[in-house]
Design a protein around this motif. Structure first.
Motif, short mmCIF file in Angstrom:
data_model
loop_
_atom_site.label_atom_id
_atom_site.label_comp_id
_atom_site.label_asym_id
_atom_site.label_seq_id
_atom_site.Cartn_x
_atom_site.Cartn_y
_atom_site.Cartn_z
N ASP A 310 0.82 -1.21 0.00
CA ASP A 310 0.00 0.00 0.00
C ASP A 310 0.86 1.27 0.00
O ASP A 310 0.33 2.37 -0.06
N ALA A 311 2.17 1.11 0.05
CA ALA A 311 3.08 2.26 -0.08
C ALA A 311 3.67 2.23 -1.48
O ALA A 311 4.89 2.19 -1.67
N GLU A 312 2.76 2.25 -2.45
CA GLU A 312 3.15 2.08 -3.85
C GLU A 312 3.45 3.38 -4.57
O GLU A 312 4.18 3.40 -5.56
N GLY A 313 2.90 4.50 -4.08
CA GLY A 313 3.09 5.76 -4.78
C GLY A 313 4.54 6.15 -4.88
O GLY A 313 5.01 6.63 -5.92
N ARG A 314 5.28 5.95 -3.79
CA ARG A 314 6.70 6.32 -3.81
C ARG A 314 7.49 5.44 -4.76
O ARG A 314 8.55 5.85 -5.25
N LEU A 315 6.99 4.24 -5.05
CA LEU A 315 7.70 3.34 -5.96
C LEU A 315 7.61 3.85 -7.40
O LEU A 315 8.61 3.94 -8.11
N VAL A 316 6.40 4.20 -7.83
CA VAL A 316 6.25 4.67 -9.21
C VAL A 316 6.89 6.03 -9.38
O VAL A 316 7.48 6.34 -10.44
N LEU A 317 6.81 6.87 -8.34
CA LEU A 317 7.47 8.17 -8.42
C LEU A 317 8.98 8.02 -8.50
O LEU A 317 9.65 8.80 -9.19
N ALA A 318 9.53 7.02 -7.82
CA ALA A 318 10.98 6.86 -7.79
C ALA A 318 11.54 6.63 -9.19
O ALA A 318 12.55 7.23 -9.57
N ASP A 319 10.90 5.77 -9.97
CA ASP A 319 11.38 5.54 -11.34
C ASP A 319 11.27 6.80 -12.18
O ASP A 319 12.17 7.14 -12.96
N ALA A 320 10.16 7.53 -12.03
CA ALA A 320 9.98 8.76 -12.80
C ALA A 320 10.98 9.83 -12.36
O ALA A 320 11.52 10.57 -13.19
N LEU A 321 11.24 9.92 -11.06
CA LEU A 321 12.21 10.90 -10.57
C LEU A 321 13.62 10.58 -11.04
O LEU A 321 14.40 11.49 -11.35
N ALA A 322 13.94 9.30 -11.09
CA ALA A 322 15.27 8.92 -11.60
C ALA A 322 15.44 9.37 -13.04
O ALA A 322 16.50 9.89 -13.43
N LEU A 323 14.40 9.19 -13.85
CA LEU A 323 14.45 9.66 -15.23
C LEU A 323 14.58 11.18 -15.27
O LEU A 323 15.39 11.72 -16.04
N ALA A 324 13.80 11.87 -14.46
CA ALA A 324 13.87 13.33 -14.43
C ALA A 324 15.27 13.80 -14.09
O ALA A 324 15.80 14.73 -14.72
N ASP A 325 15.89 13.16 -13.11
CA ASP A 325 17.20 13.60 -12.64
C ASP A 325 18.30 13.35 -13.66
O ASP A 325 19.31 14.06 -13.66
N GLU A 326 18.10 12.37 -14.51
CA GLU A 326 19.12 12.08 -15.54
C GLU A 326 19.32 13.27 -16.47
O GLU A 326 20.41 13.47 -17.00
N GLY A 327 18.29 14.07 -16.65
CA GLY A 327 18.41 15.25 -17.50
C GLY A 327 18.96 16.46 -16.78
O GLY A 327 19.14 17.51 -17.42
N ALA A 328 19.22 16.35 -15.47
CA ALA A 328 19.77 17.45 -14.65
C ALA A 328 19.06 18.78 -14.91
O ALA A 328 19.70 19.78 -15.22
N PRO A 329 17.72 18.81 -14.77
CA PRO A 329 17.02 20.09 -14.94
C PRO A 329 17.36 21.04 -13.80
O PRO A 329 17.93 20.65 -12.77
N ASP A 330 16.97 22.29 -13.96
CA ASP A 330 17.23 23.29 -12.92
C ASP A 330 16.39 23.04 -11.67
O ASP A 330 16.81 23.38 -10.56
N LEU A 331 15.22 22.45 -11.85
CA LEU A 331 14.34 22.19 -10.71
C LEU A 331 13.44 21.01 -11.03
O LEU A 331 12.88 20.94 -12.12
N VAL A 332 13.33 20.10 -10.08
CA VAL A 332 12.38 18.98 -10.16
C VAL A 332 11.37 19.14 -9.03
O VAL A 332 11.76 19.36 -7.87
N ILE A 333 10.09 19.05 -9.37
CA ILE A 333 9.02 19.14 -8.38
C ILE A 333 8.14 17.90 -8.51
O ILE A 333 7.65 17.61 -9.60
N SER A 334 7.95 17.19 -7.42
CA SER A 334 7.01 16.07 -7.42
C SER A 334 5.80 16.42 -6.57
O SER A 334 5.92 17.12 -5.56
N MET A 335 4.65 15.93 -7.00
CA MET A 335 3.41 16.15 -6.27
C MET A 335 2.68 14.83 -6.16
O MET A 335 2.53 14.09 -7.15
#
Length: 460
Positions: A310-335
């Motif tokens: 039931d703590a699944e949201g952080r799992l799907v966000l983690a993969d997406a955040l890893a992808l986001a971070d690979e591009g080294a943007p100026d700012l990443v915001i998760s909601m």
């Protein structure tokens, strides 16, 4: 529906906004017949009280809107909306009494009284229309109001009609409206492209899991928004009781809020490069569902022990955040509508956020006040890192003990962002009872504050 101001060319009834404590002073300056009419109708200026005053021909000549006292207004997000909801159908123009520094927010609240979620049954909304007050950027306020309407519609729609397929369609329609690039990685292609945790969480559902990606803008600082798109959450094999599933259609509220913010950014043509990532899944129960005790390997390579499905949201966000971070943007915001612990900490009305960037936190807190979109900073408390390290794997998705649940979830997510400034929101995205300008149901939390703060955070 589209929420808009009335044309300034339309005939409009002059509306006087009356502070309850200043009512007597205002009344003394009025003609005797107005004084008599106000007294006869018992108008005190209480919040939400309204009064039409007839002219010589009997038609409304002006209207009064009670603005309450300072203390009473402090308890309501959009005080003038209370009067907007009480006024009869017609067009109104502010004539006096509205503080200039509140005009934009009160105008927004008025527009939001026109929202109703009427997809399944006829619903009534306020019919009184407002001419944009002097000094208010009408186009900007309309953009904010319609972004909020989009968020509410998405969150209010039940999971049968807002699964991963429909969430993808909503994002694609938004991309098409503003000429954004759009891409989806779906089903087993998630494994081929190394999004294993998105796949694991969503593989048991009838609608395939997917990662939705939208990009817009070709110059300026890079902003990546990541929104949790869990369209329904049974809890998986750690099945929730029925009462705890009652609002799980809103578990995609993070995605809805990200799409609302993206709409505002694109509609206002902000000079930045926007990327939106939404892992869209349903956490369902089936023979191939991921299990308690499983150890998953994330896109980043970190292993995660599953101590609660039931703590699944952080799992799907983690993969997406890893992808986001690979591009080294100026700012990443998760909601994300991530933890009940956040509700225990700050209740339903505040949007808690996390960041290590003190300047960004200060800018956001100031902007939240201006935008009537309250937020509250929570700590990335590094000593709690040990709570998310189970020993058998790199990370634990649901530490035992129950303490600091929102903080440990945020710390978990922070492990996946190393190259970018990072901000995380743990929102509720739901209004339990109707209030002025805030219908019961789905709600935006954080997008207006972020929109207001972005110029400072990204040097726009």
């Amino acid at each position: 529906m589209t929420l808009t101001f009335a044309s300034p060319d339309q005939p409009a009834i002059a509306l006087h906004v009356i502070d309850q404590d200043a009512r007597d002073g205002w009344l003394e300056a009025q003609p005797p017949q107005v004084q008599a009419w106000v007294a006869a109708n018992g108008f005190t200026g209480a919040l939400g009280q309204v009064l039409l005053i007839p002219g010589a021909d009997g038609a409304p000549d002006r209207a009064l809107a009670g603005y309450g006292t300072t203390d009473r207004r402090a308890r309501v997000r959009f005080p003038l909306a209370a009067a907007a909801e009480a006024l009869p159908e017609g067009t109104y123009a502010i004539a006096s009494g509205l503080p200039a520094d509140r005009a934009e927010i009160e105008a927004l609240g008025w527009l939001l009284t026109g929202y109703a979620f009427d997809r399944y049954a006829t619903q009534s909304a306020a019919k009184a229309r407002l001419v944009a007050p002097d000094g208010v950027n009408a186009a900007r306020v309309e953009i904010m109001a319609n972004a909020e309407a989009l968020i509410r519609d998405l969150v209010n729609t039940p999971a049968a009609d807002m699964g991963p397929d429909q969430l993808q369609a909503a994002a694609e329609a938004l991309a098409g409206e503003f000429g954004a690039q759009f891409e989806v990685t779906r089903g087993d292609a998630l494994l081929e492209r190394n999004f294993p945790m998105i796949h694991a969480v969503g593989r048991a559902a009838e609608q395939a899991p997917r990662l939705i990606e939208m990009t817009w803008g070709t110059s300026g600082p890079k902003l990546t928004l990541v929104g949790k798109g869990v369209c329904f959450d049974t809890g998986g094999l750690d099945l929730k009781p029925a009462a705890a599933m009652g609002l799980m259609k809103k578990d995609m509220g993070g995605a809805a809020n990200v799409l609302g913010l993206a709409r505002m950014i694109m509609a206002l043509d902000l000079p930045l490069q926007l990327r939106v990532l939404i892992p869209a899944v349903e956490n369902a129960v089936a023979g191939n569902a991921f299990r308690p005790g499983d150890i998953l390997t994330s896109r980043k390579g970190l292993t995660v022990e599953i101590n609660n499905t039931d703590a699944e949201g952080r799992l799907v966000l983690a993969d997406a955040l890893a992808l986001a971070d690979e591009g080294a943007p100026d700012l990443v915001i998760s909601m994300a509508t991530l933890t009940g612990a956040a509700r225990v900490a700050v209740g339903a009305d505040l949007a808690p956020f996390y960041t290590d960037d003190d300047a960004a936190a200060q800018a956001l807190s100031q902007a939240a006040f201006q935008a009537a979109d309250p937020v509250w900073r929570m700590p990335f408390h590094t000593p709690y890192e040990t709570l998310i390290e189970p020993g058998i794997a790199d990370l634990d998705n649901a530490p035992a003990g129950g303490f600091a649940g929102s903080i440990t979830a945020a710390l978990f997510l922070r492990r996946f962002v190393e190259n970018s400034r990072y901000m995380h929101f743990d929102i509720y995205s739901w209004q339990k009872a109707k209030e002025p300008g805030r219908s019961k149901g789905g709600l935006g939390q954080g997008p207006r504050a972020l929109l207001t703060a972005l110029p400072g955070m990204l040097d726009l």
